[in-house]
Scaffold this active site. Structure first.
Site, PDB file in Angstrom:
ATOM      1  N   LEU A   1       0.909  -1.308   0.183  1.00 27.10           N
ATOM      2  CA  LEU A   1       0.111   0.034  -0.210  1.00 27.10           C
ATOM      3  C   LEU A   1       0.889   1.274  -0.020  1.00 27.10           C
ATOM      4  CD1 LEU A   1      -2.923   1.394   0.256  1.00 27.10           C
ATOM      5  CD2 LEU A   1      -2.629   1.061   2.611  1.00 27.10           C
TER       6      LEU A   1
ATOM      7  N   GLY B   1       0.908   5.124   0.314  1.00 27.45           N
ATOM      8  CA  GLY B   1       0.084   6.504   0.875  1.00 27.45           C
ATOM      9  C   GLY B   1       0.852   7.851   0.233  1.00 27.45           C
TER      10      GLY B   1
ATOM     11  N   TYR C   1       4.108  -1.224   3.560  1.00 28.11           N
ATOM     12  CA  TYR C   1       3.608   0.098   3.542  1.00 28.11           C
ATOM     13  C   TYR C   1       4.858   1.198   2.725  1.00 28.11           C
ATOM     14  CZ  TYR C   1       1.163   4.652   4.283  1.00 28.11           C
ATOM     15  OH  TYR C   1       0.996   5.981   4.303  1.00 28.11           O
ATOM     16  N   LYS C   2       4.267   1.970   1.995  1.00 28.72           N
ATOM     17  CA  LYS C   2       5.195   2.634   0.900  1.00 28.72           C
ATOM     18  C   LYS C   2       4.862   4.178   1.069  1.00 28.72           C
ATOM     19  CE  LYS C   2       6.661   3.766  -3.575  1.00 28.72           C
ATOM     20  NZ  LYS C   2       6.280   3.246  -5.038  1.00 28.72           N
ATOM     21  N   THR C   3       5.797   5.003   1.541  1.00 31.45           N
ATOM     22  CA  THR C   3       5.556   6.506   1.568  1.00 31.45           C
ATOM     23  C   THR C   3       6.813   7.128   1.525  1.00 31.45           C
ATOM     24  OG1 THR C   3       4.042   8.100   3.026  1.00 31.45           O
ATOM     25  CG2 THR C   3       5.787   6.771   4.329  1.00 31.45           C
TER      26      THR C   3
END
Length: 303
Positions: free
Chosen positions: A162, A164, A196-198
């Site tokens: 995911l 964001g 998670y990737k941000t």
């Protein structure tokens, strides 16, 4: 770093290095890549974009633990050419980006029909969904898409990545933006994405101490493995930003333009990919191997 073996039942190993760090490459850009190619005089047709994507995958995937591709211009050509190296896990984007040619990203939608069994035939190990997070947007629609994305990945037996992507319209204050990065991570934590990737806090402009401190805030908010993207970070600052973020709890990177972006601006992108871009990726991988928190240390306990 002391490296321990991950649990046998873990699946993030499919897109990670054996030491538990992620050194992943993104080539799922669409209209933004067309804009870059046109600006550099390399053409901007669909075929131009596909050719560049195949070149990136063939040249750089041997040094990457994972490769993120799009379905519009990359997946068929890259897989058809056998351009992804063995041992590099294939990640497929299942987002529809709302973006006019030459313009900035306006939003995204989950491509639910794309989440189907045919992805197994391509050898996909994970799916990626980019969701735009703005502080003043009604959270319901984005949360519904995220929930459907996670459920779809579980149904297919594929990892969920995911992303964001934070936007704070009307503000240029970096602290406000960094607070939004943490706020987005806190909101998405309850959906339990596998990864998670941000953004890099401060977009790489802060001191190492500041980036590390704010990365610890992201780590606490998301409560699971996360990686940084390179968008918005000047390429010459990205290595230091990865190092500081990993010291703050990130498990590595999933980067595109921070690796291959400068190659587009050269007269011979293919040669530059094989030389300068590959050297950048190898250098970033060494940093992640040394500094990143192994994903199994970041993953919440099972049960």
């Amino acid at each position: 770093m002391t490296v321990e073996q991950p649990p046998e039942s873990s699946t993030l190993a499919a897109i990670a290095r054996p030491d538990g760090a992620f050194a992943m490459l993104a080539i799922d850009q669409r209209e933004s890549l067309r804009t870059l190619l046109l600006a550099a005089g390399h053409g901007g047709t669909d075929l131009d974009m596909t050719a560049f994507k195949v070149a990136v995958a063939r040249t750089l995937s041997p040094a990457a633990s994972g490769m993120l591709v799009d379905r519009d211009y990359g997946l068929d050509a890259i897989v058809g050419a056998g351009a992804v190296a063995p041992g590099c896990g294939l990640i497929v984007a299942v987002d529809r980006l709302i973006q006019q040619p030459g313009g900035s990203l306006e939003g995204s939608e989950l491509d639910r029909p794309a989440m189907n069994e045919t992805l197994h035939g391509y050898g996909a190990r994970a799916l990626k969904f980019l969701v735009v997070w703005r502080p003043d947007d009604e959270p319901g629609p984005r949360q519904e898409m995220v929930a459907d994305f996670i459920a779809g990945c579980e149904r297919l037996g594929l990892l969920s990545v995911l992303e964001g992507l934070v936007q704070v319209p009307g503000s240029t204050d970096q602290d406000t933006f960094d607070d939004a990065i943490v706020g987005a991570a806190a909101e998405f934590a309850r959906f339990r994405p596998d990864l998670y990737k941000t953004h890099v806090p401060t977009l790489g402009a802060g001191t190492s101490t500041e980036i590390e401190r704010k990365s610890r805030m992201v780590s606490a908010a998301i409560g699971r493995p996360w990686v940084v993207l390179s968008a918005g970070v000047p390429p010459d600052l990205f290595a230091g930003a990865v190092q500081a973020s990993c010291r703050g709890g990130a498990s590595g990177f999933l980067a595109g333009r921070g690796v291959w972006g400068p190659s587009i601006r050269t007269a011979d992108p293919d040669t530059d990919l094989a030389q300068a871009a590959l050297a950048r990726l190898v250098g970033l991988t060494a940093i992640a191997a040394r500094e990143a928190r192994p994903w199994w240390d970041a993953a919440p306990p099972v049960g």
